[in-house]
Design a protein around this motif. Structure first.
Motif, PDB file in Angstrom:
ATOM      1  N   TRP A 136       9.364   5.812   3.087  1.00 13.60           N
ATOM      2  CA  TRP A 136       9.277   4.444   3.583  1.00 13.60           C
ATOM      3  C   TRP A 136       8.871   4.375   5.054  1.00 13.60           C
ATOM      4  O   TRP A 136       8.070   3.554   5.452  1.00 13.60           O
ATOM      5  N   ARG A 137       9.465   5.291   5.866  1.00 11.62           N
ATOM      6  CA  ARG A 137       9.283   5.202   7.316  1.00 11.62           C
ATOM      7  C   ARG A 137       8.119   6.024   7.831  1.00 11.62           C
ATOM      8  O   ARG A 137       7.569   5.752   8.875  1.00 11.62           O
ATOM      9  N   ILE A 138       7.770   7.093   7.129  1.00 11.56           N
ATOM     10  CA  ILE A 138       6.747   7.994   7.663  1.00 11.56           C
ATOM     11  C   ILE A 138       5.489   8.000   6.819  1.00 11.56           C
ATOM     12  O   ILE A 138       4.388   7.769   7.316  1.00 11.56           O
ATOM     13  N   VAL A 139       5.653   8.234   5.519  1.00 11.74           N
ATOM     14  CA  VAL A 139       4.461   8.369   4.675  1.00 11.74           C
ATOM     15  C   VAL A 139       3.690   7.053   4.580  1.00 11.74           C
ATOM     16  O   VAL A 139       2.476   7.018   4.816  1.00 11.74           O
TER      17      VAL A 139
ATOM     18  N   TYR B 153      -5.771  10.926  -0.547  1.00 13.11           N
ATOM     19  CA  TYR B 153      -5.599  10.726   0.885  1.00 13.11           C
ATOM     20  C   TYR B 153      -4.351  11.440   1.381  1.00 13.11           C
ATOM     21  O   TYR B 153      -4.343  12.036   2.458  1.00 13.11           O
ATOM     22  N   MET B 154      -3.301  11.369   0.576  1.00  8.70           N
ATOM     23  CA  MET B 154      -2.017  11.921   0.998  1.00  8.70           C
ATOM     24  C   MET B 154      -2.061  13.431   1.155  1.00  8.70           C
ATOM     25  O   MET B 154      -1.376  14.002   1.997  1.00  8.70           O
TER      26      MET B 154
ATOM     27  N   PRO C 118       3.528   4.325   6.552  1.00  8.98           N
ATOM     28  CA  PRO C 118       2.740   3.968   7.746  1.00  8.98           C
ATOM     29  C   PRO C 118       1.552   4.905   7.960  1.00  8.98           C
ATOM     30  O   PRO C 118       0.499   4.484   8.422  1.00  8.98           O
ATOM     31  N   LEU C 119       1.710   6.190   7.602  1.00  8.84           N
ATOM     32  CA  LEU C 119       0.625   7.139   7.818  1.00  8.84           C
ATOM     33  C   LEU C 119      -0.569   6.867   6.906  1.00  8.84           C
ATOM     34  O   LEU C 119      -1.705   7.128   7.275  1.00  8.84           O
ATOM     35  N   ILE C 120      -0.292   6.389   5.702  1.00 10.66           N
ATOM     36  CA  ILE C 120      -1.394   6.186   4.761  1.00 10.66           C
ATOM     37  C   ILE C 120      -1.890   4.739   4.771  1.00 10.66           C
ATOM     38  O   ILE C 120      -2.550   4.293   3.833  1.00 10.66           O
TER      39      ILE C 120
ATOM     40  N   LEU D 215      -3.932   2.440   1.927  1.00  8.60           N
ATOM     41  CA  LEU D 215      -3.168   1.343   1.324  1.00  8.60           C
ATOM     42  C   LEU D 215      -3.941   0.032   1.454  1.00  8.60           C
ATOM     43  O   LEU D 215      -4.031  -0.748   0.503  1.00  8.60           O
ATOM     44  N   THR D 216      -4.513  -0.191   2.642  1.00  8.90           N
ATOM     45  CA  THR D 216      -5.280  -1.418   2.853  1.00  8.90           C
ATOM     46  C   THR D 216      -6.426  -1.491   1.851  1.00  8.90           C
ATOM     47  O   THR D 216      -6.621  -2.521   1.195  1.00  8.90           O
ATOM     48  N   THR D 217      -7.162  -0.396   1.742  1.00  4.95           N
ATOM     49  CA  THR D 217      -8.287  -0.368   0.819  1.00  4.95           C
ATOM     50  C   THR D 217      -7.848  -0.673  -0.613  1.00  4.95           C
ATOM     51  O   THR D 217      -8.435  -1.517  -1.293  1.00  4.95           O
TER      52      THR D 217
END
Lengths: 316, 302
Positions: free
Chosen positions: B210-213, B186-187, B215-217, B221-223
């Motif tokens: 921590w602040r950008i990557v 995904y990344m 939240p973007l993924i 992450l949820t999955t």
């Protein structure tokens, strides 16, 4: 958010940004990148690489976990595994399970997905229920089925059969019946999960394919075999791969339902390794079994990927 | 649960029209309406048969032993909760839930943290080193659990981590590799411009992660969290091997243990089963959307 350029930053002039980087930044990138990768490497080396080397090593020795002396015995453990009916039975049942589980789940999941994809009353509820069966612990579901398949006349399944006038059967006490009962239960639990996967792919099939087929006068059977099935090939590849690798690892469900019995009829490889390695401290034999099984599953998975590639090419 | 759309399908592949909730009412639709209800009847009866075991488990928890043996599928004569009271008073169910919760939360957090950190480290730069790490992890990913089971158990015994929840968490950290694979795919699709821009603004790699990557993924992450939570919560193999004492058992192991505790008392056994299934059911109701999304996104990559 999407840009026309490639994901990599391109500096003015079309040259990759790399050139632009100064030395200190490259150094920091290197340092941080390595630092970020470190934890997974530590975990991987400690929990996979070293154990794997140890398994190979143990498989050639008579190590039993407690003795200080370790003797090199060559391939004796391997021949012992093959000679022991208990252990080779585990190999046999695990492979039988993996294949049958894969075949039956696939053959049932595709029509189920096609049906659940049509319009009917309480569709989302039905879908969810089928899907849910794949969610709880297989160990718990296996234990429940152990009661349902009770050999006593008042076992749930036997009572149900009694309504149709059938005699009570010793479901889990007969070797063949127990093997098929386990396969049946795991198909029951897994079919909805895989149907959901197929539904996702079904919805990606362009509707004009069916429209065109209808104009050409294709029956719904022909549509299924000439449109739906070929379009589902990618899903079939993924689903059977998941089923096969999962099937080879099987442990919970058979252990919960029969504990490996009757005799060793439903013994799995994992269970044999647990018994040999943990309960009886026969590290050498357990490790040899592990190595043999790793090679066997490697062959199975590679054959499967080869077959998948052939089929994909045929229909792509 | 019925309203919880599993896969939202907007367009009917046959008609390319938005689907109406109700069966069609036009003249030509009459035949279609009959088919709709016939189909509904068939599918719903199949569903009912397949769900029969769940119904059986549920109604059995309200019965006595005799009642369950004589009328396994009938509704209970009285909806008595005495089986539930017995289970909660004889078995440390609360403790088992707590153990499972501690292990699952800790293990999943570590897996996802280690996996996503490594994925970010991998896309941070390309070199022979990252390429080598990538392919080594890929090879390792295909090694079945059976091949490393004995040495890992031995390691746990050596470090005195058997019969400890910490040992269980450490063993589960091996799944970081699986998380890494889902996340790195995904990344790679992320727009690197964002990371580059943050850099120019002076953010360090850690801040960017921590602040950008992260939240973007969030979707992947949820999955991954949902999948790993189910896998860890439901695992039986490692608790069975590593945990010995009663107060350390996870809920699945506790249910397994109950079979010897209630050898002949089937209703009591079905009761602990239902108790163990409730959290999974609740989790499923709230997360099935993401499970399906994960099934699809994970499978596209093969």
């Amino acid at each position: 958010m999407a840009t026309a350029t490639s994901p990599q930053t391109v500096a003015p002039g079309g040259k990759p940004a790399k050139v632009r980087k100064d030395r200190s930044r490259t150094f920091w990138d290197k340092l941080y990148s390595t630092a970020f990768i470190m934890p997974i490497m530590i975990v991987f080396i400690a929990l996979t690489v070293i154990p794997l080397i140890q398994t190979f090593y143990f498989s050639l020795t008579d190590y039993n976990g407690s003795s200080q002396e370790i003797h090199f015995v060559g391939f004796q453990n391997y021949s012992e595994v093959l000679a022991s009916s208990e252990l080779s039975q585990g190999l046999y049942f695990t492979l039988l399970f993996a294949f049958m589980h894969t075949i039956f789940t696939t053959v049932l999941a595709i029509p189920l997905a096609v049906t659940l994809n049509k319009r009917f009353f309480m569709r989302n509820f039905s879908r969810s229920m089928f899907f849910f069966l794949g969610v709880p612990s297989m160990a718990i579901l296996g234990l429940v089925w152990r009661y349902i398949f009770s050999p006593l006349p008042n076992g749930a399944f036997n009572q149900l059969l009694g309504i149709f006038g059938a005699e009570p059967q010793p479901w889990l006490a007969d070797a063949t019946m127990a093997q098929w009962a386990i396969i049946f239960v795991s198909v029951w639990a897994g079919v909805g999960w895989h149907a959901t996967l197929y539904i996702a792919y079904l919805q990606a099939i362009p509707g004009d394919l069916y429209e065109q087929a209808q104009i050409d006068g294709a029956s719904s059977r022909q549509q299924f075999f000439h449109i739906t099935l070929p379009q589902l090939v990618p899903a079939i590849v993924v689903s059977t791969f998941l089923l096969m690798t999962g099937g080879l690892k099987v442990y919970d469900m058979p252990f919960a339902m029969t504990g490996g019995g009757p005799g060793y009829a439903t013994n799995t490889v994992t269970q044999s390794i647990v018994i040999q390695g943990v309960a009886q401290s026969q590290w050498g034999i357990g490790s040899a079994l592990g190595v043999m099984f790793m090679l066997a599953s490697l062959v199975v998975v590679m054959l499967q990927m080869f077959a998948a590639r052939l089929i994909s090419q045929r229909f792509a | 649960m019925a309203d919880n759309t599993l896969i939202p399908d907007v367009v009917d592949p046959l008609t390319k029209k938005k689907k109406s909730k109700k069966p069609p009412t036009t003249r030509r639709g009459k035949e279609e309406r009959v088919r709709y209800w016939v189909r509904s009847a068939i599918v719903l009866s199949i569903t009912a048969v397949v769900m029969l075991p769940l119904y059986y488990i549920f109604v059995s928890t309200f019965k006595t032993q005799t009642e369950m043996a004589l009328k396994p599928f009938a509704l209970p004569e009285s909806w008595s909760l005495s089986n539930y009271v017995t289970v909660f008073t004889t078995l440390p169910v609360g403790q088992a839930f707590l153990n499972t919760l501690i292990v699952t939360v800790t293990a999943v957090f570590l897996q996802v943290f280690i996996g996503s950190l490594a994925a970010y480290g991998m896309i941070l730069r390309k070199s022979w080193f990252t390429a080598a790490v990538g392919s080594i992890l890929l090879i390792g990913f295909t090694i079945p659990v059976q091949a490393t089971l004995i040495p890992v158990y031995r390691l746990g015994a050596k470090l005195d981590l058997t019969n400890s929840l910490l040992g269980l968490v450490i063993v589960y950290m091996g799944s970081s590799v699986f998380c890494y694979f889902l996340i790195v795919g995904y990344m790679r699709k992320l727009p690197m411009e964002l990371i580059e821009a943050a850099r120019i603004d002076g953010a360090g790699p850690w801040t960017i992660y921590w602040r950008i990557v992260l939240p973007l993924i969030r979707p992947i992450l949820t999955t991954v969290v949902v999948f790993q939570t189910l896998a860890t919560w439901n695992d039986f193999l490692w608790p069975n091997i590593l945990l010995v004492s009663n107060d350390k058992r996870t809920i699945v192991l506790q249910v397994f243990n109950a079979i010897s505790e209630f050898t002949t008392d089937w209703p009591l056994f079905m009761t602990i089963t239902v108790i163990a299934l409730v959290p999974v059911m609740v989790f499923f109701v709230f997360t099935q959307r993401w499970i399906v999304a994960g099934l699809i996104s994970g499978s596209v990559k093969g």
